[in-house]
Scaffold this motif. Structure first.
Motif, PDB file in Angstrom:
ATOM      1  N   ARG A 248       0.830  -1.211   0.000  1.00  0.00           N
ATOM      2  CA  ARG A 248       0.000   0.000   0.000  1.00  0.00           C
ATOM      3  C   ARG A 248       0.864   1.261   0.000  1.00  0.00           C
ATOM      4  O   ARG A 248       1.944   1.296   0.591  1.00  0.00           O
ATOM      5  CB  ARG A 248      -0.976   0.004   1.171  1.00  0.00           C
ATOM      6  CG  ARG A 248      -0.377   0.255   2.535  1.00  0.00           C
ATOM      7  CD  ARG A 248      -1.518   0.357   3.562  1.00  0.00           C
ATOM      8  NE  ARG A 248      -1.046   0.605   4.902  1.00  0.00           N
ATOM      9  CZ  ARG A 248      -0.789  -0.339   5.804  1.00  0.00           C
ATOM     10  NH1 ARG A 248      -0.955  -1.609   5.477  1.00  0.00           N
ATOM     11  NH2 ARG A 248      -0.385  -0.019   7.008  1.00  0.00           N
ATOM     12  N   LEU A 249       0.347   2.274  -0.683  1.00  0.00           N
ATOM     13  CA  LEU A 249       1.038   3.561  -0.781  1.00  0.00           C
ATOM     14  C   LEU A 249       0.727   4.432   0.427  1.00  0.00           C
ATOM     15  O   LEU A 249       1.598   5.104   0.965  1.00  0.00           O
ATOM     16  CB  LEU A 249       0.633   4.266  -2.075  1.00  0.00           C
ATOM     17  CG  LEU A 249       0.901   3.483  -3.369  1.00  0.00           C
ATOM     18  CD1 LEU A 249       0.380   4.259  -4.571  1.00  0.00           C
ATOM     19  CD2 LEU A 249       2.390   3.190  -3.522  1.00  0.00           C
TER      20      LEU A 249
ATOM     21  N   CYS B 232      -4.063  -0.371  -2.616  1.00  0.00           N
ATOM     22  CA  CYS B 232      -2.941   0.534  -2.376  1.00  0.00           C
ATOM     23  C   CYS B 232      -3.315   1.664  -1.423  1.00  0.00           C
ATOM     24  O   CYS B 232      -2.430   2.346  -0.904  1.00  0.00           O
ATOM     25  CB  CYS B 232      -2.442   1.122  -3.699  1.00  0.00           C
ATOM     26  SG  CYS B 232      -1.722  -0.120  -4.812  1.00  0.00           S
TER      27      CYS B 232
END
Length: 440
Positions: free
Chosen positions: A102-103, A176
């Motif tokens: 994930r961002l 994300c």
């Protein structure tokens, strides 16, 4: 996902139409998210009965045929069995991406996150659904849902066992930044919304049809008329079809089912026949490039044809087509309905008590459920070995029942079920002997 959340009647109705509120369907962890699909079972049954009643009153006939409806319900049962052992593949893959790639993470309790996920899941569903029609190996799973030549609420439950092993890909971008607990809620609501649009009893819905997927739009999607092919992929919203050029309004009467009907009610053929076709075509097709195309181009593709095949090769609809129907008598159909309902009782009891059941008990129950729906398919089609299979099924039921691997919802029915299945063993056993004598 958990089952501890209590769903009120009002919430049950609203979740079927995707009108739940963010503050009542937001959860911090995936374990807190209710199994809304499981909790929707009473509403599925209620709406099926309501459709049957309304159709009988207004049209003088039921909305579905027994053979087709039982096949659809059997497919729905079969598609849910893997979840007795494993968490949904869509959820598992999503959690893996969330935890490792994930961002950033949006707040799980924000209404903005809730509404963004609503749009994101529906957008992902549109592209999954579209690719499931345009990529042959994905169509092998999705075709199960389109194989019914009827269009009613039971058709909505005709689901594929293998479809989820490709659909997860289209939700990966959401992982994300969208928490899994929010995704899990909308994944279920998107599916539940699509139940009620599988009906012919609701006509057009006016301005709502500009934005929402409706029965009229989805009838087109299920049609095998040329104008219906590869149209209206939306889940909850129809705006994606309007944006990407795949929208088609309902015109002349829609004829339902596959362009080449499979003419069977046998559950495993309904699920896997196209995989067999792909396997056969793959091996007889020369050249690596064309073999690759067999898998990843459209179901109508062939050497020298465009990616999605030639529209003129789709059979014309004449309006005189007669849906495939089994030769089972009224009494035999009643028999299959009764035994399907008995099986459903054990199916529901298995899901309700799966946390307390041993692995061997779960496995034996699954085997009994699969054997039941297979035998019902054989009986409906009056297959040559149907009597043998039904004798074996009823005998296995008695064995599992007496050793405690199957338990009724209502203990008072224990003796009655033993008597009924003992009679069935005697009857089908006698039929088996009679058929053997005739054949010899």
């Amino acid at each position: 996902m958990g089952d501890q959340e209590v769903i009120s009647f009002s919430q049950g109705i609203r979740m079927m139409f995707y009108v739940m509120k963010p503050n009542e369907t937001s959860f911090q962890s995936i374990e807190e998210v209710p199994d809304y699909v499981k909790k929707a079972t009473p509403f599925f049954i209620s709406l099926l009965l309501l459709e049957f009643l309304v159709s009988w009153i207004h049209q003088g006939k039921p909305a579905s045929r027994v053979d087709d409806a039982l096949t659809s319900l059997s497919a729905g049962v079969l598609s849910r069995l893997p979840s007795l052992f494993f968490r949904s593949f869509e959820i598992s893959s999503y959690i893996y991406i969330w935890e490792n790639f994930r961002l950033f993470g949006l707040p799980w309790d924000s209404p903005w996150t809730w509404y963004l996920t609503f749009l994101g899941v529906d957008f992902g569903y549109y592209w999954f659904h579209r690719m499931a029609h345009e990529v042959n190996i994905m169509w092998a799973g999705h075709q199960t849902h389109h194989s019914s030549e009827d269009y009613n609420l039971s058709t909505a439950l005709r689901q594929s066992v293998i479809q989820i092993y490709t659909s997860w890909i289209f939700y990966c971008p959401l992982a994300c930044f969208i928490p899994p607990s929010v995704f899990a809620v909308h994944l279920q609501f998107n599916l539940l919304y699509q139940f009620w649009i599988h009906t012919e009893l609701i006509d057009h819905l006016g301005p709502l049809e500009l934005i929402l997927n409706t029965p009229s739009h989805h009838r087109v999607h299920h049609g095998r008329n040329r104008y219906c092919i590869d149209k209206n992929y939306g889940g909850t919203l129809i705006i994606w079809d309007r944006i990407f050029g795949t929208f088609e309004a309902e015109k002349e009467k829609v004829l339902y089912g596959l362009t080449h009907p499979i003419n069977t009610f046998e559950p495993f053929k309904v699920q896997f026949h196209h995989l067999v076709d792909i396997w056969t075509t793959f091996w007889i097709t020369p050249g690596f490039t064309d073999k690759f195309s067999v898998l990843f181009k459209g179901p109508g593709w062939g050497p020298g044809k465009p990616r999605l095949g030639l529209p003129e090769e789709i059979p014309e609809v004449t309006g005189k087509e007669v849906p495939f129907s089994a030769a089972a008598s009224g009494s035999l159909q009643l028999y299959t309905i009764i035994h399907f309902v008995i099986m459903l009782g054990f199916y529901e009891e298995t899901f309700s008590g799966k946390a307390t059941l041993t692995q061997i008990t779960l496995l034996l129950r699954i085997c009994y459920i699969i054997l039941t729906i297979t035998s019902i398919g054989f009986l409906i089609e009056k297959r040559p070995r149907a009597a043998i299979m039904e004798t074996a099924r009823c005998s296995i039921f008695l064995m599992l029942y007496r050793f405690g691997f199957l338990k009724p919802f209502f203990p008072a029915l224990t003796a009655a079920l033993e008597i009924v299945f003992s009679i069935c063993v005697s009857f089908w056993g006698a039929r088996t002997v009679l058929e053997f004598r005739r054949s010899s």
